[in-house]
Design a protein around this motif. Structure first.
Motif, PDB file in Angstrom:
ATOM      1  N   PHE A  50       0.811  -1.209   0.000  1.00  0.00           N
ATOM      2  CA  PHE A  50       0.000   0.000   0.000  1.00  0.00           C
ATOM      3  C   PHE A  50       0.849   1.266   0.000  1.00  0.00           C
ATOM      4  N   ASN A  51       0.337   2.285  -0.662  1.00  0.00           N
ATOM      5  CA  ASN A  51       0.929   3.612  -0.548  1.00  0.00           C
ATOM      6  C   ASN A  51       0.728   4.123   0.868  1.00  0.00           C
ATOM      7  N   PRO A  52       1.627   4.972   1.347  1.00  0.00           N
ATOM      8  CA  PRO A  52       1.501   5.479   2.723  1.00  0.00           C
ATOM      9  C   PRO A  52       0.129   6.110   2.981  1.00  0.00           C
ATOM     10  N   GLY A  53      -0.484   5.670   4.075  1.00  0.00           N
ATOM     11  CA  GLY A  53      -1.760   6.240   4.488  1.00  0.00           C
ATOM     12  C   GLY A  53      -2.961   5.790   3.683  1.00  0.00           C
ATOM     13  N   LYS A  54      -2.789   4.784   2.800  1.00  0.00           N
ATOM     14  CA  LYS A  54      -3.877   4.389   1.905  1.00  0.00           C
ATOM     15  C   LYS A  54      -4.517   3.044   2.248  1.00  0.00           C
ATOM     16  N   ILE A  55      -4.142   2.450   3.370  1.00  0.00           N
ATOM     17  CA  ILE A  55      -4.695   1.129   3.674  1.00  0.00           C
ATOM     18  C   ILE A  55      -6.197   1.187   3.907  1.00  0.00           C
ATOM     19  N   ASP A  56      -6.682   2.274   4.524  1.00  0.00           N
ATOM     20  CA  ASP A  56      -8.123   2.394   4.750  1.00  0.00           C
ATOM     21  C   ASP A  56      -8.875   2.544   3.429  1.00  0.00           C
ATOM     22  N   TYR A  95      -7.975   1.113   0.664  1.00  0.00           N
ATOM     23  CA  TYR A  95      -8.069  -0.229   0.092  1.00  0.00           C
ATOM     24  C   TYR A  95      -9.114  -1.068   0.835  1.00  0.00           C
ATOM     25  N   LYS A  96      -9.225  -0.882   2.124  1.00  0.00           N
ATOM     26  CA  LYS A  96     -10.273  -1.596   2.862  1.00  0.00           C
ATOM     27  C   LYS A  96     -11.646  -1.229   2.327  1.00  0.00           C
ATOM     28  N   GLN A  97     -11.824   0.037   1.960  1.00  0.00           N
ATOM     29  CA  GLN A  97     -13.097   0.456   1.379  1.00  0.00           C
ATOM     30  C   GLN A  97     -13.315  -0.202   0.021  1.00  0.00           C
ATOM     31  N   TYR A  98     -12.222  -0.406  -0.713  1.00  0.00           N
ATOM     32  CA  TYR A  98     -12.318  -1.155  -1.966  1.00  0.00           C
ATOM     33  C   TYR A  98     -12.872  -2.548  -1.699  1.00  0.00           C
ATOM     34  N   TRP A 148       5.924  -6.074   1.043  1.00  0.00           N
ATOM     35  CA  TRP A 148       4.535  -6.503   0.851  1.00  0.00           C
ATOM     36  C   TRP A 148       3.771  -6.359   2.160  1.00  0.00           C
ATOM     37  N   ASP A 149       2.522  -5.951   2.074  1.00  0.00           N
ATOM     38  CA  ASP A 149       1.711  -5.730   3.274  1.00  0.00           C
ATOM     39  C   ASP A 149       0.695  -6.837   3.522  1.00  0.00           C
ATOM     40  N   GLU A 150      -0.032  -7.239   2.491  1.00  0.00           N
ATOM     41  CA  GLU A 150      -1.114  -8.210   2.675  1.00  0.00           C
ATOM     42  C   GLU A 150      -1.180  -9.162   1.486  1.00  0.00           C
ATOM     43  N   TYR A 193     -11.122   3.325  -5.665  1.00  0.00           N
ATOM     44  CA  TYR A 193     -10.572   2.870  -4.391  1.00  0.00           C
ATOM     45  C   TYR A 193      -9.277   2.070  -4.498  1.00  0.00           C
ATOM     46  N   ARG A 194      -9.108   1.286  -5.565  1.00  0.00           N
ATOM     47  CA  ARG A 194      -7.997   0.328  -5.595  1.00  0.00           C
ATOM     48  C   ARG A 194      -6.695   0.926  -6.102  1.00  0.00           C
ATOM     49  N   LEU A 195      -6.732   1.529  -7.289  1.00  0.00           N
ATOM     50  CA  LEU A 195      -5.492   1.916  -7.958  1.00  0.00           C
ATOM     51  C   LEU A 195      -4.657   2.894  -7.145  1.00  0.00           C
ATOM     52  N   GLY A 196      -5.283   3.913  -6.595  1.00  0.00           N
ATOM     53  CA  GLY A 196      -4.533   4.906  -5.837  1.00  0.00           C
ATOM     54  C   GLY A 196      -4.002   4.401  -4.515  1.00  0.00           C
TER      55      GLY A 196
END
Length: 267
Positions: free
Chosen positions: A162-168, A170-173, A205-207, A235-238
């Motif tokens: 994930f990009n910094p600060g973008k995990i939430d 992706y969760k919304q994705y 890698w994160d997840e 939601y996903r690409l960014g």
């Protein structure tokens, strides 16, 4: 949380998938999941790319092993290359994987042909790195598959950074995918977890997520749909710094599809 070890394996020439699994069985090892690798759907662009894509390695097998279970030394002579990661997953999810997977593999599923896939005539443009969208090359590959591959379920191994600060984001994705897209195309997350260590310790890698589709055409129909692309773009690409998707097919110990042939029942 418990640890699950993921292994993507390239076998040496002359070594069959069934023979390799038989050796594991001789040592009392039963993988949590075992699948034949079909092809890359999305290539990594940075993380692990040097190892996974070096020398155009042909990957044969994807395994998930419980914590403490290691590949026996006797199998090492059969392995041409291997990529591994250790992931933390929910104990309940891991324990229930076999039952869930059996249900998904055996549930009735609707027949979908390429003619039913949005944009199948052209497949659109060549996808951007990391983007999940139908391409002309995908369409040609799917059309070339034998029926015994095309008519069985597939599982998509997703590795995510994930990009910094973008995990939430992706969760919304994930929420939007489940609500607006997945159920319409038979997509179902079977197991997911947090990567705690991979082949190169600084890969980042994160997840990971392992996702079921009733057939490869169901996956293509999803990727080509307007609803998915709206969720993907929003939601996903960014949210992603890097990713890969490896298309696999769950197999039994004989190296055959673990699911029955496609019937006429509908989802």
């Amino acid at each position: 949380m418990v640890v699950c070890h993921l292994h993507i394996i390239s076998l040496k020439s002359g070594v069959s998938v069934a023979g390799f699994l038989a050796k594991l069985g001789q040592h009392g090892i039963k993988p949590v999941f075992q699948a034949r690798v079909l092809r890359w759907m999305i290539l990594p662009t940075e993380m692990s790319a040097g190892h996974l894509l070096a020398r155009n390695t042909h990957w044969d097998l994807f395994l998930g092993l419980e914590s403490g279970v290691v590949l026996p030394p006797s199998t090492q002579a059969d392995v041409a290359a291997i990529w591994s990661a250790s992931c933390g997953v929910g104990a309940k999810a891991l324990a229930g994987y076999s039952s869930l997977n059996t249900t998904l593999l055996n549930q009735p599923r609707k027949s979908i042909t390429l003619a039913d896939v949005p944009g199948h005539e052209t497949g659109g443009d060549a996808p951007r790195p990391g983007n999940l969208e139908l391409s002309p090359e995908w369409v040609q590959w799917i059309d070339s598959l034998p029926a015994d591959v095309r008519e069985h379920p597939v599982s998509m191994l997703n590795l995510l950074a994930f990009n910094p600060g973008k995990i939430d984001q992706y969760k919304q994705y994930g929420v939007e995918f489940a609500k607006r897209v997945g159920s319409r195309h038979g997509g179902r997350v079977k197991i997911l977890g947090r990567v705690v260590e991979s082949q190169a310790k600084d890969d980042g890698w994160d997840e990971f997520a392992y996702v079921h589709y009733p057939t490869i055409n169901h996956f293509a129909s999803m990727a080509g749909s307007k609803d998915y692309q709206e969720v993907n773009q929003q939601y996903r690409l960014g949210a992603l710094k890097d990713t890969f998707i490896l298309c696999c097919q769950e197999i039994n110990d004989r190296g055959e599809s673990a699911a029955p042939r496609l019937g006429t029942s509908k989802l």
